[in-house]
Design an enzyme around this catalytic site. Structure first.
Site, PDB file in Angstrom:
ATOM      1  N   GLY A   1      17.391  29.686 -50.708  1.00 22.64           N
ATOM      2  CA  GLY A   1      17.863  28.947 -49.549  1.00 22.64           C
ATOM      3  C   GLY A   1      17.573  27.473 -49.775  1.00 22.64           C
ATOM      4  CB  ALA A   2      19.783  24.494 -49.640  1.00 19.48           C
TER       5      ALA A   2
ATOM      6  NE  ARG B   1      19.133  29.626 -57.361  1.00 20.78           N
ATOM      7  CZ  ARG B   1      19.507  30.260 -56.248  1.00 20.78           C
ATOM      8  NH1 ARG B   1      18.672  30.371 -55.226  1.00 20.78           N
ATOM      9  NH2 ARG B   1      20.708  30.789 -56.153  1.00 20.78           N
TER      10      ARG B   1
ATOM     11  CG  ASP C   1      23.220  26.597 -51.279  1.00 22.33           C
ATOM     12  OD1 ASP C   1      23.872  27.426 -50.621  1.00 22.33           O
ATOM     13  OD2 ASP C   1      22.046  26.777 -51.634  1.00 22.33           O
TER      14      ASP C   1
ATOM     15  CE  LYS D   1      24.080  33.068 -52.265  1.00 24.39           C
ATOM     16  NZ  LYS D   1      23.779  32.917 -53.718  1.00 24.39           N
TER      17      LYS D   1
HETATM   18  O1  MRU Z   1      21.226  32.001 -53.614  1.00 26.40           O
HETATM   19  P1  MRU Z   1      20.545  31.638 -52.332  1.00 26.40           P
HETATM   20  O2  MRU Z   1      20.004  32.817 -51.591  1.00 26.40           O
HETATM   21  O3  MRU Z   1      19.543  30.544 -52.535  1.00 26.40           O
HETATM   22  O4  MRU Z   1      21.706  31.028 -51.445  1.00 26.40           O
HETATM   23  C1  MRU Z   1      21.399  30.556 -50.161  1.00 26.40           C
HETATM   24  C2  MRU Z   1      22.581  30.103 -49.404  1.00 26.40           C
HETATM   25  O5  MRU Z   1      23.688  30.083 -49.893  1.00 26.40           O
HETATM   26  C3  MRU Z   1      22.330  29.574 -48.020  1.00 26.40           C
HETATM   27  O6  MRU Z   1      23.415  29.826 -47.197  1.00 26.40           O
HETATM   28  C4  MRU Z   1      22.121  28.047 -48.089  1.00 26.40           C
HETATM   29  O7  MRU Z   1      21.132  27.744 -49.019  1.00 26.40           O
HETATM   30  C5  MRU Z   1      21.754  27.492 -46.782  1.00 26.40           C
HETATM   31  S1  MRU Z   1      20.112  27.899 -46.332  1.00 26.40           S
HETATM   32  C6  MRU Z   1      19.707  27.157 -44.882  1.00 26.40           C
END
Ligand code: MRU
Length: 356
Positions: free
Chosen positions: A57-58, A99, A247, A258
């Site tokens: 999650g970002a 990442r 993200d 995502k």
């Molecule tokens: O691969 P992830 O689980 O890190 O992806 C997370 C997402 O795509 C979330 O929607 C995004 O980071 C927003 S979190 C507030």
């Protein structure tokens, strides 16, 4: 001890925490079966945790990276100035490679670098203390901004709304409260009855494993669907709004989130369902003109050919596993940030968000 996150009433878990001199991450790979915390003590350990999805999650990745720098500074503070400086540079490098897509990672590292540059006269031990304070400030600020976004965005959701969300943009994806789930949480806390439809979010199942669990912790009604069921539900009028996180948002308002988010945005437009994106300004990358330039992470084939130790695809099958996609700004009904609600975001409106 001082500097710990303020108590957060809306969740019984902490995504990341600094406790009695130790940094801990809730291991999201084990959820919902187990709620276990891992103690980490170096930048390399934090980078590995980010890469392997212990934390994801970002905004949460950004907070964790900030702590990673603080941990490394503490680890190196007793050595020579030269070793300290080269070790810190290596830590920046290691964490920045963990990442590629979520810009909050790079934003947080830049902020840690700026904190160091602001006081070049400090000793390594003083720098370590300053970096820890900065990491704690970034996390506390994240919760505060999420609550602000929740207030702004929650107002868009009517009493009784059925809201579809994708992946996990909740407390688990942030230091607390969440972005997309923060909007829902705030709407519920203001007395609205909101029910949530969450899709599984293959291949990593953030929706089924994390969002479903997180909403259950708060007693918010949640219904799990297969990713491919979203269009059918919209066609039957069973979804009043789609709310997702981000993200990275490009200068023109294109949104990387995502994998599967773009499909939902197209479906939402087709069925006249509002499509909302909630993220802090730290997720907006004005150095990137459009979504076409956002680096999109591709992860291991094993995430698609099975899950965990289970394999169901035939051996040797070719696989692609892009884990984010880009939704063009024109499909976004509104962008919700700590500054408020920006309807139909575009380059000019995004520029304005940073002007005031
Ligand atoms: O691969 P992830 O689980 O890190 O992806 C997370 C997402 O795509 C979330 O929607 C995004 O980071 C927003 S979190 C507030």
């Amino acid at each position: 001890m001082s500097g710990e996150h303020p108590p957060v009433a809306d969740r019984g878990f902490e995504t990341l925490r600094w406790r009695n001199g130790t940094f801990e991450l809730l291991d999201q790979r084990a959820l919902p079966a187990q709620c276990v915390y891992l103690a980490l003590n170096s930048a390399q350990a934090v980078a590995d945790a980010i890469r392997s999805m212990v934390v994801r999650g970002a905004p949460a990745i950004g907070c964790a990276a900030a702590y990673g720098m603080a941990l490394e500074a503490r680890r190196l503070q007793g050595g020579s100035r030269k070793d300290f400086e080269s070790g810190i540079e290596r830590a920046f490098e290691t964490l920045s490679k963990s990442r590629p897509t979520a810009v909050n990672l790079f934003w947080a590292l830049e902020r840690m670098r700026a904190r160091m540059k602001a006081a070049p006269e400090l000793t390594p031990a003083e720098i370590a203390a300053a970096l820890l304070a900065e990491a704690q400030a970034i996390s506390a600020e994240d919760i505060r901004l999420n609550r602000l976004m929740g207030t702004h965005g929650g107002a868009l959701l009517r009493d009784g709304a059925r809201v579809l969300t994708h992946c996990n943009a909740g407390a688990l994806a942030t230091a607390g409260h969440g972005t997309a789930l923060g909007m829902i949480r705030s709407a519920v806390q203001s007395g609205k009855r909101i029910s949530v439809v969450v899709d599984e979010t293959r291949p990593f199942l953030q929706g089924a494993r994390l969002t479903a669990w997180e909403l259950q912790q708060d007693d918010i009604p949640v219904t799990l669907i297969a990713d491919s069921a979203a269009g059918f539900l919209m066609s039957r009028g069973d979804v009043d709004a789609v709310v997702v996180g981000a993200d990275r948002v490009a200068a023109n308002g294109d949104v990387a989130n995502k994998i599967g988010t773009y499909s939902l945005a197209v479906l939402a437009q087709r069925h006249a369902v509002p499509f909302y994106v909630a993220c802090p300004l730290s997720t907006i990358d004005r150095s990137i003109a459009s979504g076409a330039d956002i680096p999109i992470e591709e992860r291991a084939a094993e995430e698609v050919t099975g899950y965990g130790s289970m394999r169901w695809a035939p051996p040797e099958v070719g696989v692609r596993n892009p884990v984010f996609d880009v939704t063009p700004a024109e499909l976004v009904t509104a962008l919700i940030t700590e500054k408020g609600v920006t309807m139909a975001p575009d380059r000019r409106k995004i520029e304005q968000l940073f002007a005031t």
